[in-house]
Design a protein around this motif. Structure first.
Motif, PDB file in Angstrom:
ATOM      1  N   PRO A  42      13.679  -4.972  10.809  1.00 33.71           N
ATOM      2  CA  PRO A  42      12.946  -5.025   9.532  1.00 33.71           C
ATOM      3  C   PRO A  42      13.601  -4.139   8.494  1.00 33.71           C
ATOM      4  CG  PRO A  42      11.807  -3.605  11.088  1.00 33.71           C
ATOM      5  CD  PRO A  42      12.962  -4.220  11.834  1.00 33.71           C
ATOM      6  N   ARG A  43      13.718  -4.644   7.280  1.00 33.45           N
ATOM      7  CA  ARG A  43      14.295  -3.831   6.219  1.00 33.45           C
ATOM      8  C   ARG A  43      13.273  -2.845   5.679  1.00 33.45           C
ATOM      9  NH1 ARG A  43      19.110  -5.130   4.257  1.00 33.45           N
ATOM     10  NH2 ARG A  43      20.055  -7.089   4.889  1.00 33.45           N
ATOM     11  N   CYS A  44      13.763  -1.729   5.208  1.00 27.23           N
ATOM     12  CA  CYS A  44      12.868  -0.766   4.597  1.00 27.23           C
ATOM     13  C   CYS A  44      12.290  -1.338   3.312  1.00 27.23           C
ATOM     14  CB  CYS A  44      13.624   0.519   4.255  1.00 27.23           C
ATOM     15  SG  CYS A  44      14.170   1.415   5.711  1.00 27.23           S
ATOM     16  N   ALA A  45      11.056  -1.071   3.046  1.00 30.12           N
ATOM     17  CA  ALA A  45      10.423  -1.533   1.808  1.00 30.12           C
ATOM     18  C   ALA A  45       9.660  -0.369   1.193  1.00 30.12           C
ATOM     19  CB  ALA A  45       9.505  -2.712   2.072  1.00 30.12           C
ATOM     20  N   PRO A  46      10.374   0.586   0.606  1.00 29.50           N
ATOM     21  CA  PRO A  46       9.707   1.753   0.020  1.00 29.50           C
ATOM     22  C   PRO A  46       8.969   1.399  -1.253  1.00 29.50           C
ATOM     23  CG  PRO A  46      12.021   1.782  -0.540  1.00 29.50           C
ATOM     24  CD  PRO A  46      11.825   0.611   0.391  1.00 29.50           C
ATOM     25  N   GLN A  47       8.199   2.357  -1.787  1.00 35.34           N
ATOM     26  CA  GLN A  47       7.565   2.175  -3.079  1.00 35.34           C
ATOM     27  C   GLN A  47       8.654   2.171  -4.142  1.00 35.34           C
ATOM     28  OE1 GLN A  47       4.421   1.435  -3.121  1.00 35.34           O
ATOM     29  NE2 GLN A  47       4.271   1.795  -0.933  1.00 35.34           N
ATOM     30  N   LEU A  48       8.784   1.072  -4.855  1.00 41.61           N
ATOM     31  CA  LEU A  48       9.845   0.909  -5.835  1.00 41.61           C
ATOM     32  C   LEU A  48       9.398   1.374  -7.207  1.00 41.61           C
ATOM     33  CD1 LEU A  48      11.058  -2.632  -4.749  1.00 41.61           C
ATOM     34  CD2 LEU A  48      11.980  -0.423  -4.052  1.00 41.61           C
ATOM     35  N   GLN A  62       7.709   5.109   6.326  1.00 42.31           N
ATOM     36  CA  GLN A  62       6.825   4.314   7.152  1.00 42.31           C
ATOM     37  C   GLN A  62       6.000   3.408   6.245  1.00 42.31           C
ATOM     38  OE1 GLN A  62       4.118   6.604   9.458  1.00 42.31           O
ATOM     39  NE2 GLN A  62       3.150   4.828  10.424  1.00 42.31           N
ATOM     40  N   GLN A  63       5.919   2.137   6.598  1.00 40.04           N
ATOM     41  CA  GLN A  63       5.210   1.201   5.737  1.00 40.04           C
ATOM     42  C   GLN A  63       3.711   1.478   5.786  1.00 40.04           C
ATOM     43  OE1 GLN A  63       7.182  -1.752   7.854  1.00 40.04           O
ATOM     44  NE2 GLN A  63       8.498  -2.415   6.187  1.00 40.04           N
ATOM     45  N   PRO A  64       3.102   1.782   4.647  1.00 37.93           N
ATOM     46  CA  PRO A  64       1.714   2.253   4.623  1.00 37.93           C
ATOM     47  C   PRO A  64       0.712   1.131   4.864  1.00 37.93           C
ATOM     48  CG  PRO A  64       2.582   2.062   2.401  1.00 37.93           C
ATOM     49  CD  PRO A  64       3.743   1.800   3.322  1.00 37.93           C
ATOM     50  N   LEU A  65      -0.333   1.471   5.595  1.00 37.98           N
ATOM     51  CA  LEU A  65      -1.425   0.531   5.819  1.00 37.98           C
ATOM     52  C   LEU A  65      -2.339   0.468   4.614  1.00 37.98           C
ATOM     53  CD1 LEU A  65      -3.147  -1.269   7.755  1.00 37.98           C
ATOM     54  CD2 LEU A  65      -4.305   0.849   8.461  1.00 37.98           C
ATOM     55  N   ASP A  66      -2.570   1.619   3.972  1.00 37.79           N
ATOM     56  CA  ASP A  66      -3.543   1.687   2.888  1.00 37.79           C
ATOM     57  C   ASP A  66      -3.189   2.848   1.963  1.00 37.79           C
ATOM     58  OD1 ASP A  66      -4.230   3.969   4.315  1.00 37.79           O
ATOM     59  OD2 ASP A  66      -5.991   3.066   5.244  1.00 37.79           O
ATOM     60  N   CYS A  67      -4.077   3.153   1.020  1.00 44.57           N
ATOM     61  CA  CYS A  67      -3.797   4.211   0.047  1.00 44.57           C
ATOM     62  C   CYS A  67      -3.882   5.603   0.656  1.00 44.57           C
ATOM     63  CB  CYS A  67      -4.730   4.076  -1.157  1.00 44.57           C
ATOM     64  SG  CYS A  67      -4.449   2.569  -2.124  1.00 44.57           S
ATOM     65  N   ASP A  68      -4.532   5.749   1.800  1.00 51.92           N
ATOM     66  CA  ASP A  68      -4.465   7.015   2.530  1.00 51.92           C
ATOM     67  C   ASP A  68      -3.025   7.332   2.915  1.00 51.92           C
ATOM     68  OD1 ASP A  68      -7.279   8.302   3.669  1.00 51.92           O
ATOM     69  OD2 ASP A  68      -7.481   6.192   3.130  1.00 51.92           O
ATOM     70  N   GLN A  73       2.287  10.107   1.791  1.00 50.01           N
ATOM     71  CA  GLN A  73       3.720  10.037   1.511  1.00 50.01           C
ATOM     72  C   GLN A  73       4.097  10.794   0.235  1.00 50.01           C
ATOM     73  OE1 GLN A  73       4.660   5.847   1.489  1.00 50.01           O
ATOM     74  NE2 GLN A  73       4.630   5.673   3.719  1.00 50.01           N
ATOM     75  N   GLY A  74       3.101  11.347  -0.442  1.00 44.20           N
ATOM     76  CA  GLY A  74       3.386  12.191  -1.589  1.00 44.20           C
ATOM     77  C   GLY A  74       3.115  11.574  -2.947  1.00 44.20           C
ATOM     78  N   PHE A  75       2.542  10.371  -2.969  1.00 52.10           N
ATOM     79  CA  PHE A  75       2.228   9.702  -4.234  1.00 52.10           C
ATOM     80  C   PHE A  75       0.758   9.966  -4.574  1.00 52.10           C
ATOM     81  CE2 PHE A  75       5.586   7.092  -2.260  1.00 52.10           C
ATOM     82  CZ  PHE A  75       6.578   7.247  -3.219  1.00 52.10           C
ATOM     83  N   HIS A  76       0.507  10.783  -5.584  1.00 43.31           N
ATOM     84  CA  HIS A  76      -0.849  11.239  -5.883  1.00 43.31           C
ATOM     85  C   HIS A  76      -1.348  10.771  -7.245  1.00 43.31           C
ATOM     86  CE1 HIS A  76      -0.113  14.822  -2.905  1.00 43.31           C
ATOM     87  NE2 HIS A  76      -0.211  13.639  -2.289  1.00 43.31           N
ATOM     88  N   ALA A  77      -0.653   9.829  -7.871  1.00 34.96           N
ATOM     89  CA  ALA A  77      -1.068   9.302  -9.172  1.00 34.96           C
ATOM     90  C   ALA A  77      -1.732   7.936  -9.007  1.00 34.96           C
ATOM     91  CB  ALA A  77       0.135   9.183 -10.102  1.00 34.96           C
ATOM     92  N   THR A 100     -10.597   9.846  -8.014  1.00 37.12           N
ATOM     93  CA  THR A 100     -12.040   9.871  -7.803  1.00 37.12           C
ATOM     94  C   THR A 100     -12.393  10.549  -6.476  1.00 37.12           C
ATOM     95  OG1 THR A 100     -12.327   7.820  -9.067  1.00 37.12           O
ATOM     96  CG2 THR A 100     -14.127   8.460  -7.596  1.00 37.12           C
ATOM     97  N   GLU A 101     -13.175  11.576  -6.548  1.00 34.48           N
ATOM     98  CA  GLU A 101     -13.711  12.234  -5.343  1.00 34.48           C
ATOM     99  C   GLU A 101     -12.627  12.528  -4.303  1.00 34.48           C
ATOM    100  OE1 GLU A 101     -17.379  11.626  -2.139  1.00 34.48           O
ATOM    101  OE2 GLU A 101     -16.586   9.905  -3.213  1.00 34.48           O
ATOM    102  N   GLY A 102     -11.507  13.053  -4.765  1.00 33.85           N
ATOM    103  CA  GLY A 102     -10.429  13.392  -3.845  1.00 33.85           C
ATOM    104  C   GLY A 102      -9.401  12.305  -3.634  1.00 33.85           C
ATOM    105  N   GLY A 103      -9.627  11.121  -4.211  1.00 35.91           N
ATOM    106  CA  GLY A 103      -8.632  10.065  -4.153  1.00 35.91           C
ATOM    107  C   GLY A 103      -8.523   9.359  -2.823  1.00 35.91           C
ATOM    108  N   LYS A 104      -7.387   8.686  -2.624  1.00 40.52           N
ATOM    109  CA  LYS A 104      -7.029   7.931  -1.412  1.00 40.52           C
ATOM    110  C   LYS A 104      -7.804   6.620  -1.284  1.00 40.52           C
ATOM    111  CE  LYS A 104      -6.268  12.298   1.088  1.00 40.52           C
ATOM    112  NZ  LYS A 104      -6.587  13.053   2.325  1.00 40.52           N
TER     113      LYS A 104
END
Length: 281
Positions: A42-48, A62-68, A73-77, A100-104
């Motif tokens: 499988p090819r890597c598919a990072p956040q572009l 690692q390919q994320p399952l959800d916003c958690d 992975q360090g994306f907090h916006a 909202t309420e801590g995000g994720k």
């Protein structure tokens, strides 16, 4: 074996030079192995950067399952990111509420201007529609897969046309958790553990119900609730919540066919903004 190859998660055999078989150098095997790796890995598919302007491309995340996972992975916006509820080969754009309420929060329903029609049939609601940077529905199958793999809480954020806001929260949320076939089970809703954020509880009434659309009537009413309410939802007989109803812009004369949350604004007021979102409990 050699180090990590550019294809994420697979090891390259190219650095070995040749492959030995019973003490004999076999050049055809050497030629075939890299090709097999290319076809199977499988090819890597990072956040572009095209998804999030300030999210630089990172290799072999690692390919994320959800916003958690996105948050970890360090994306907090707040913004649109790719998640993989169906596995590594099927990226799905989704809006992540990171504030909202801590995000994720993984947002699966979003409405705010009426630009997208939500009066749609079964296949659209099963697979999802709209744009993650606008109004959209993530899809019942994606929701089922998410809640099958993790335990989630649900938050429903509401806003009216007078800039008042409220929310309802549910400690437990899942879609057909025990079904061999979620679609055959009707993508049944389960919610529990209501916490009031001023909106009141309009969703517990729908717990245990199958999802209904105008072309697949699975409610308990003698008529088709989706058709009567100009929407699609986990209708019972028929609803106290109709968040996929017509975008009617506030007060309306028609009964219960707008974006209604009855415990907050009744059946004759169509809300300005709604978001249904889940986060790992």
């Amino acid at each position: 074996l050699g180090g990590l190859s550019p294809l994420c998660g697979e090891r390259s055999l190219a650095s070995e030079g040749t492959v030995k078989a019973q003490g004999v150098l076999t050049k055809p095997a050497f030629l075939a192995l890299p090709l097999l790796l290319l076809l199977s890995a499988p090819r890597c598919a990072p956040q572009l950067s095209a998804i999030r302007g300030d999210a630089l491309e990172r290799s072999c995340l690692q390919q994320p399952l959800d916003c958690d996972d996105i948050y970890a992975q360090g994306f907090h916006a707040d913004g649109v990111y790719l998640i993989y509820p169906s596995g590594p080969s099927v990226p799905v754009p989704v809006f992540c509420d990171m504030t909202t309420e801590g995000g994720k929060w993984t947002v699966f329903q979003k409405r705010f201007n009426g630009s997208v029609s939500f009066f749609r049939g079964w296949n659209d609601y099963k697979l999802g529609f709209g744009r993650a940077d606008g109004e959209y529905w993530l899809g019942l199958q994606n929701l089922h897969l998410l809640t099958l793999k993790q335990k989630y809480e649900l938050r429903v954020d509401l806003e009216d046309f007078e800039n008042n806001t409220a929310y309802a929260k549910y400690v437990d949320f899942s879609i057909s958790p025990n079904a061999v076939s979620a679609e055959e089970d009707g993508y049944t809703l389960y919610v529990g553990g209501f916490e009031d954020g001023g909106a009141g509880d309009s969703l517990s009434y729908h717990s245990g119900q199958k999802f209904s659309t105008f072309d697949r009537d699975q409610d308990l009413f003698v008529q088709n609730c989706a058709a009567l309410s100009s929407g699609a939802f986990w209708f019972r007989s028929c609803h106290f919540a109709n968040l996929n109803g017509f975008y009617l812009g506030g007060s309306h004369l028609s009964y219960a066919n707008g974006i209604n949350w009855a415990q907050w604004k009744g059946f004759y007021y169509s809300l300005k903004r709604t978001e249904m979102k889940i986060r790992r409990a």
